[in-house]
Design an enzyme around this catalytic site. Sequence first.
Site, PDB file in Angstrom:
ATOM      1  N   GLY A   1       0.801  -1.213   0.000  1.00 32.38           N
ATOM      2  CA  GLY A   1       0.000   0.000   0.000  1.00 32.38           C
ATOM      3  C   GLY A   1       0.834   1.262   0.000  1.00 32.38           C
ATOM      4  O   GLY A   1       0.483   2.250  -0.650  1.00 32.38           O
ATOM      5  N   THR A   2       1.944   1.263   0.711  1.00 33.71           N
ATOM      6  CA  THR A   2       2.798   2.455   0.754  1.00 33.71           C
ATOM      7  C   THR A   2       3.332   2.788  -0.629  1.00 33.71           C
ATOM      8  O   THR A   2       3.331   3.961  -1.051  1.00 33.71           O
ATOM      9  CB  THR A   2       3.954   2.233   1.741  1.00 33.71           C
ATOM     10  OG1 THR A   2       3.421   2.179   3.070  1.00 33.71           O
ATOM     11  CG2 THR A   2       4.977   3.351   1.661  1.00 33.71           C
TER      12      THR A   2
ATOM     13  N   GLN B   1      -8.108   0.005   4.555  1.00 29.81           N
ATOM     14  CA  GLN B   1      -8.894  -0.403   5.720  1.00 29.81           C
ATOM     15  C   GLN B   1     -10.377  -0.549   5.396  1.00 29.81           C
ATOM     16  O   GLN B   1     -11.178  -0.867   6.296  1.00 29.81           O
ATOM     17  CB  GLN B   1      -8.722   0.613   6.859  1.00 29.81           C
ATOM     18  CG  GLN B   1      -7.303   0.777   7.352  1.00 29.81           C
ATOM     19  CD  GLN B   1      -6.796  -0.410   8.150  1.00 29.81           C
ATOM     20  OE1 GLN B   1      -7.547  -1.306   8.512  1.00 29.81           O
ATOM     21  NE2 GLN B   1      -5.496  -0.431   8.429  1.00 29.81           N
TER      22      GLN B   1
ATOM     23  N   SER C   1      -4.228  -3.052  -0.197  1.00 26.70           N
ATOM     24  CA  SER C   1      -3.118  -3.798   0.381  1.00 26.70           C
ATOM     25  C   SER C   1      -3.577  -5.201   0.719  1.00 26.70           C
ATOM     26  O   SER C   1      -4.621  -5.383   1.357  1.00 26.70           O
ATOM     27  CB  SER C   1      -2.609  -3.088   1.644  1.00 26.70           C
ATOM     28  OG  SER C   1      -1.551  -3.808   2.238  1.00 26.70           O
ATOM     29  N   ALA C   2      -2.791  -6.197   0.320  1.00 28.97           N
ATOM     30  CA  ALA C   2      -3.197  -7.587   0.495  1.00 28.97           C
ATOM     31  C   ALA C   2      -3.294  -7.985   1.963  1.00 28.97           C
ATOM     32  O   ALA C   2      -4.233  -8.672   2.374  1.00 28.97           O
ATOM     33  CB  ALA C   2      -2.213  -8.516  -0.224  1.00 28.97           C
ATOM     34  N   HIS C   3      -2.332  -7.561   2.781  1.00 23.67           N
ATOM     35  CA  HIS C   3      -2.272  -8.110   4.139  1.00 23.67           C
ATOM     36  C   HIS C   3      -3.344  -7.547   5.063  1.00 23.67           C
ATOM     37  O   HIS C   3      -3.547  -8.060   6.165  1.00 23.67           O
ATOM     38  CB  HIS C   3      -0.875  -7.924   4.743  1.00 23.67           C
ATOM     39  CG  HIS C   3      -0.536  -6.536   5.187  1.00 23.67           C
ATOM     40  ND1 HIS C   3      -0.530  -6.169   6.505  1.00 23.67           N
ATOM     41  CD2 HIS C   3      -0.175  -5.437   4.484  1.00 23.67           C
ATOM     42  CE1 HIS C   3      -0.170  -4.898   6.611  1.00 23.67           C
ATOM     43  NE2 HIS C   3       0.049  -4.427   5.400  1.00 23.67           N
TER      44      HIS C   3
ATOM     45  N   THR D   1      10.238  -8.174 -12.000  1.00 26.70           N
ATOM     46  CA  THR D   1       9.502  -9.439 -12.074  1.00 26.70           C
ATOM     47  C   THR D   1       8.462  -9.499 -10.969  1.00 26.70           C
ATOM     48  O   THR D   1       8.744  -9.227  -9.805  1.00 26.70           O
ATOM     49  CB  THR D   1      10.475 -10.617 -11.933  1.00 26.70           C
ATOM     50  OG1 THR D   1      11.442 -10.541 -12.980  1.00 26.70           O
ATOM     51  CG2 THR D   1       9.732 -11.939 -12.026  1.00 26.70           C
TER      52      THR D   1
ATOM     53  N   CYS E   1       2.470   1.671  11.314  1.00 27.72           N
ATOM     54  CA  CYS E   1       3.700   2.271  10.802  1.00 27.72           C
ATOM     55  C   CYS E   1       4.293   3.286  11.767  1.00 27.72           C
ATOM     56  O   CYS E   1       5.391   3.763  11.556  1.00 27.72           O
ATOM     57  CB  CYS E   1       3.442   2.929   9.449  1.00 27.72           C
ATOM     58  SG  CYS E   1       3.007   1.729   8.178  1.00 27.72           S
TER      59      CYS E   1
END
Length: 370
Positions: free
Chosen positions: A71-72, A169, A189-191, A227, A314
């Site tokens: 995301g960052t 979020q 963001s995936a996590h 990649t 963060c």
Amino acid sequence: MRSPLYLDWNATAPLRTPARAAMIAALDLIGNPSSIHGFGRKARRMIEDARDQVAALAGVPAAWITFTGGGTEANNQALALAARHGRRLLLGATEHPSVLECAGPDSAVVPVQANGLIDLDALEGLLRAGPALVSVQAVNSETGIIQPLADIAAMVHRHGGWLHSDAVQAVGRIPFNVAALGLDLVTLSAHKIGGPQGVGALLTVPSIPLSPLLRGGGQERRMRAGTENVAGIAGFGAAAEAARDGLADYRAVAALRDRLEQAVINAAPWVRVIGAGTARVANTSCLALPGQPANSQLMAFDLAGIAVSAGSACSSGKAKTSPVLAAMGFDDAIAGSAIRVSLGWDTRPDDIDRFLACYLPLAARTRPAA
């Protein structure tokens, strides 16, 4: 010893079972997704399947999605467009550090009201100065407050601006459709939804001339060189599909969050529930306990085997007042004593009981004098 209890889902969500399975399958592939032989085509197919899954979660065509390293990175890529296209950056005061730290000399911060919502009058005044790229988060990670993005988008577009939203979020917790909201650029963001860490996406409408941050290859339609992380992207896709299917789970999460807050207020009415009365996502509770610094609370919870946080992940671990709560007008007594409790799809009622068993004695120590 009791097993650890995880109540810090806004920092990162546990890896979903389908995401883990997709990643393991991808790790068994050998091919580079840019290769034209059969091995490469299998890896490419896995990436494109994941792109379709992420697109479905956000309600956009797959062609709008550029996979990133998180995301960052996606926030930085989106906001770099301001300088490249001669636009002023206007950033919400309660944004994530990966947005606020993109500010340049010609940027401006848009204030929020006491309820955490963007001050629309202030935003309109700033928009009159000329073309702008505006960044307003969909949901705040500390308070769970939901911004009125459709109203903000209409205002930004009236003034010829572009609207970016950090939605990490929001997706998977509330219905989220990029086109319906009128957004131009969106960060995922995936996590945050049960995928792996280190993978994200930037969604861009075709009218926005996206430019790469990373150069040196033709990957991601030349928008992100290097990649691709095939296993991470595959996990992102599987998590996105599971999150889309599991939106209804958050009704039960909302009931747990409401029970937690009501129990706190009943036992300790001097506790402040930040964002109460404002639209919030179902899983987030921000509790301020004046007289008990947030770091002291975190240590007590950690000793009890319970994971909660103060501030965004963060900036956690730093003994400083939350800039989000300060931007909302709270003094140090409130902003410096707030913790965030964030729940998830497998949080259980007895988890809430265990949290309360730790929190309520802490709150009792700060009972105001009669």
